[in-house]
Design a protein around this motif. Structure first.
Motif, mmCIF file in Angstrom:
data_model
loop_
_atom_site.group_PDB
_atom_site.id
_atom_site.type_symbol
_atom_site.label_atom_id
_atom_site.label_comp_id
_atom_site.label_asym_id
_atom_site.label_seq_id
_atom_site.Cartn_x
_atom_site.Cartn_y
_atom_site.Cartn_z
ATOM 1 N N ALA A 1 -32.376 12.426 52.622
ATOM 2 C CA ALA A 1 -31.121 12.727 53.311
ATOM 3 C C ALA A 1 -31.083 12.037 54.668
ATOM 4 O O ALA A 1 -30.047 11.482 55.072
ATOM 5 C CB ALA A 1 -30.973 14.233 53.472
ATOM 6 N N ALA A 2 -32.207 12.043 55.393
ATOM 7 C CA ALA A 2 -32.255 11.381 56.694
ATOM 8 C C ALA A 2 -32.121 9.866 56.559
ATOM 9 O O ALA A 2 -31.554 9.198 57.433
ATOM 10 C CB ALA A 2 -33.567 11.726 57.409
ATOM 11 N N ALA A 3 -32.635 9.318 55.430
ATOM 12 C CA ALA A 3 -32.553 7.874 55.211
ATOM 13 C C ALA A 3 -31.219 7.450 54.626
ATOM 14 O O ALA A 3 -30.950 6.245 54.507
ATOM 15 C CB ALA A 3 -33.690 7.432 54.290
ATOM 16 N N GLY A 4 -30.394 8.419 54.229
ATOM 17 C CA GLY A 4 -29.099 8.088 53.624
ATOM 18 C C GLY A 4 -29.217 7.519 52.234
ATOM 19 O O GLY A 4 -28.391 6.704 51.817
ATOM 20 N N THR B 1 -41.642 -2.808 51.465
ATOM 21 C CA THR B 1 -41.043 -3.319 52.697
ATOM 22 C C THR B 1 -39.703 -2.661 53.029
ATOM 23 O O THR B 1 -39.232 -2.780 54.156
ATOM 24 C CB THR B 1 -40.827 -4.844 52.607
ATOM 25 N N ALA B 2 -39.081 -1.979 52.068
ATOM 26 C CA ALA B 2 -37.758 -1.399 52.292
ATOM 27 C C ALA B 2 -37.642 -0.079 51.545
ATOM 28 O O ALA B 2 -38.230 0.092 50.463
ATOM 29 C CB ALA B 2 -36.664 -2.360 51.829
ATOM 30 N N PRO B 3 -36.883 0.898 52.089
ATOM 31 C CA PRO B 3 -36.739 2.201 51.425
ATOM 32 C C PRO B 3 -36.200 2.105 50.007
ATOM 33 O O PRO B 3 -36.547 2.932 49.156
ATOM 34 C CB PRO B 3 -35.766 2.940 52.345
ATOM 35 N N GLU B 4 -35.351 1.120 49.740
ATOM 36 C CA GLU B 4 -34.762 1.010 48.415
ATOM 37 C C GLU B 4 -35.817 0.771 47.344
ATOM 38 O O GLU B 4 -35.582 1.049 46.158
ATOM 39 C CB GLU B 4 -33.741 -0.118 48.395
ATOM 40 N N VAL C 1 -50.524 2.173 55.035
ATOM 41 C CA VAL C 1 -49.458 1.622 55.873
ATOM 42 C C VAL C 1 -48.248 2.555 55.829
ATOM 43 O O VAL C 1 -48.026 3.266 54.846
ATOM 44 C CB VAL C 1 -49.026 0.202 55.410
ATOM 45 N N GLN C 2 -47.522 2.543 56.928
ATOM 46 C CA GLN C 2 -46.212 3.188 56.964
ATOM 47 C C GLN C 2 -45.197 2.046 56.913
ATOM 48 O O GLN C 2 -44.857 1.451 57.934
ATOM 49 C CB GLN C 2 -46.040 4.010 58.238
ATOM 50 N N PRO C 3 -44.697 1.698 55.734
ATOM 51 C CA PRO C 3 -43.923 0.463 55.573
ATOM 52 C C PRO C 3 -42.542 0.509 56.218
ATOM 53 O O PRO C 3 -41.978 -0.534 56.543
ATOM 54 C CB PRO C 3 -43.822 0.304 54.057
ATOM 55 N N PHE C 4 -41.993 1.708 56.383
ATOM 56 C CA PHE C 4 -40.651 1.824 56.957
ATOM 57 C C PHE C 4 -40.408 3.272 57.373
ATOM 58 O O PHE C 4 -41.212 4.167 57.082
ATOM 59 C CB PHE C 4 -39.577 1.377 55.947
ATOM 60 N N GLY C 5 -39.316 3.486 58.045
ATOM 61 C CA GLY C 5 -38.904 4.816 58.458
ATOM 62 C C GLY C 5 -37.772 5.305 57.564
ATOM 63 O O GLY C 5 -37.492 4.703 56.517
#
Length: 308
Positions: A205-208, A175-178, A253-257
């Protein structure tokens, strides 16, 4: 009704006159030299004329034969051309379209039925190859390539720009990039050289975020990477174009960007006129996979020694 000698006799004479040999005529007609000689004697009796001077190991045409031979030769040539043309019209017209292995398997093969419905007279041959196919050599009629769009000596029409994003099996519950730090990242080898190609380092890098240092799965092929992600073996930075159907039906699924921009898909063809079946397949590709045909969107790159 035309009063003509038997066709077999005329064929035997034409072949013997062309080769100046009963033996070679027999080999061409798949009969014995004796059979050829018999047919020519039959023709001579029918015409009341001598056609060949029989000599040791060779024959020579008489004046009458020299008058008859070009008429029969041209007539049989005309028969062959007309029959070949009729056969070609009856045969399905084949068009070869080449694309990368991943695009062929995931986009072209599932859509082939729509072309068959539109044009049942066209046989579409798919040539899957990650290495560029030389269209100038006639190996394929059309190509869909992933890259910058600069293809020397070929007409290039954009089909759209790709986007890459994290994709996973829904069972992973992302659910989250982390959360990526706790999952294996799936990589694959890029076969297109590009200084800014999509990659996990570029995405992080784009996601920080910092890229995890462990837990990677490396595949040599993009299709294998997609299969690994579909099997739940990790998270892949995948082409949203190639997994569009799986995202639509929920198997992936693509869960996040974020989604980062990739390179473009391009439809390539040789300069100059194209046959009607090739034009029909080109229009089908544009309708199924890209934007509407627009002369302003089509460019011809300058010629070069080699093309891809």
């Amino acid at each position: 009704m035309r009063r003509l000698p038997p066709l077999a006799a005329l064929r035997a004479f034409e072949a013997a006159a062309r080769h100046l040999s009963f033996k070679r005529a027999a080999e061409e007609l798949l009969v014995t030299p004796t059979a050829v000689s018999h047919q020519i004697r039959l023709l001579e009796e029918t015409l009341g004329l001598r056609l060949f001077e029989r000599r040791t190991r060779q024959v020579a045409m008489t004046d009458a034969a020299q008058r008859l031979y070009p008429v029969l030769r041209d007539g049989f040539d005309a028969f062959a051309r007309t029959l070949d043309g009729l056969s070609a019209e009856a045969r399905p017209r084949a068009v070869t379209l080449t694309a990368t292995r991943a695009f062929t398997a995931r986009r072209l093969v599932p859509r082939m039925a729509s072309l068959q419905q539109r044009r049942p007279d066209i046989v579409l041959r798919l040539l899957a190859a990650d290495e560029p196919v030389d269209l100038a050599a006639g190996t394929a009629d059309l190509a869909i390539r992933y890259g910058s769009g600069l293809y020397p000596g070929l007409r290039s029409q954009p089909l759209g720009t790709d986007r890459m994003a994290p994709v996973a099996h829904p069972s992973l519950g992302l659910t989250a990039p982390e959360q990526l730090a706790g999952h294996r990242l799936v990589h694959f080898e890029w076969r297109v050289a590009h200084p800014d190609k999509p990659s996990w380092p570029r995405w992080f890098a784009a996601a920080g975020l910092l890229e995890p240092s462990a837990g990677a799965l490396h595949c040599s092929d993009e299709s294998h990477a997609i299969q690994a992600v579909a099997a739940g073996h990790g998270v892949g930075l995948l082409s949203l174009t190639l997994v569009a159907e799986e995202l639509a039906n929920g198997t992936l699924v693509q869960p996040f960007g974020p989604a980062i921009e990739g390179m473009g898909f391009h439809l390539l063809r040789r300069p100059g006129p194209e046959s009607e079946p090739v034009a029909a397949v080109r229009d089908w590709v544009l309708a199924e996979f890209g934007q509407a045909a627009d002369p302003a969107a089509t460019q011809v790159s300058p010629p070069a020694a080699s093309s891809g």
